[in-house]
Scaffold this motif. Structure first.
Motif: not given
Length: 196
Positions: A27-30, A50-57, A105-109
């Motif tokens: 998941g995103y948080r883990g 390549h990706f400055r933040t986890k959010e952008l990745l 499913s995880v990200i959508s949730g």
């Protein structure tokens, strides 16, 4: 210069494929940028180049997943029954890639929360998907393959809800839910209903 660009593009693709697996598993948080960097055989600084933040990745990974699906499946330019059969193909493909389905499913949730980094992506994705499915159904009606006057938007909403709901049930109880067979049956019933 072309070689440098090609190796940079290949590295970016490797990062996205690796991050997709990490997000699918945790998941995103883990998910961990350090683990993604290690799995992609990069330093964390190299990953952050390549990706400055986890959010952008995450957003790049979600776009990457959609791009992979778009490469494999097309709602058939002519729409109608071929578009419905293409959706069946998507579900059949998804039944062979549980990790990707789990990621979605995880990200959508998680993304139902307005502050989640995937929230806007999910909204744009659903709007685009509903519009594409509805347009494909309308094209089928215009050609006379599907009945005139059908409510394309309502059918698009139902098709997407069926796909997502079956994915959730299948992830939770794959031995009891044959996602591909149930969706194929739903589409067969819908085609019978919508024929002129």
């Amino acid at each position: 210069m072309k070689r440098g660009y090609a190796s940079g593009a290949a590295r970016r693709e490797r990062i996205l494929a690796t991050a997709l697996l990490e997000f699918a598993e945790n998941g995103y948080r883990g998910a961990s940028l350090a683990r993604i960097a290690e799995r992609a055989e990069l330093s964390q600084a190299g990953l952050l180049h390549h990706f400055r933040t986890k959010e952008l990745l995450l957003i790049a990974v979600l776009d990457y997943r959609d791009e992979l699906d778009t490469r494999k499946f097309d709602l058939a330019p002519e729409g109608g029954i071929d578009a419905l059969r293409a959706l069946v193909g998507v579900v059949e493909h998804n039944s062979r890639v549980p990790g990707l389905v789990q990621l979605f499913s995880v990200i959508s949730g998680e993304a139902v929360t307005p502050g989640h980094p995937g929230h806007d992506w999910a909204r744009r994705r659903y709007r685009r998907l509903r519009a594409n499915v509805a347009a494909a159904l309308r094209r089928g009606a215009e050609r006379g393959e599907l009945r005139a006057g059908l409510d394309a938007e309502a059918h698009a909403d139902r098709l997407i809800a069926m796909m997502d709901g079956l994915q959730t049930q299948w992830l939770i109880d794959p031995e009891r839910v044959d996602m591909a067979a149930v969706f194929r049956g739903y589409v067969d019933d819908l085609i019978a209903l919508l024929r002129p």
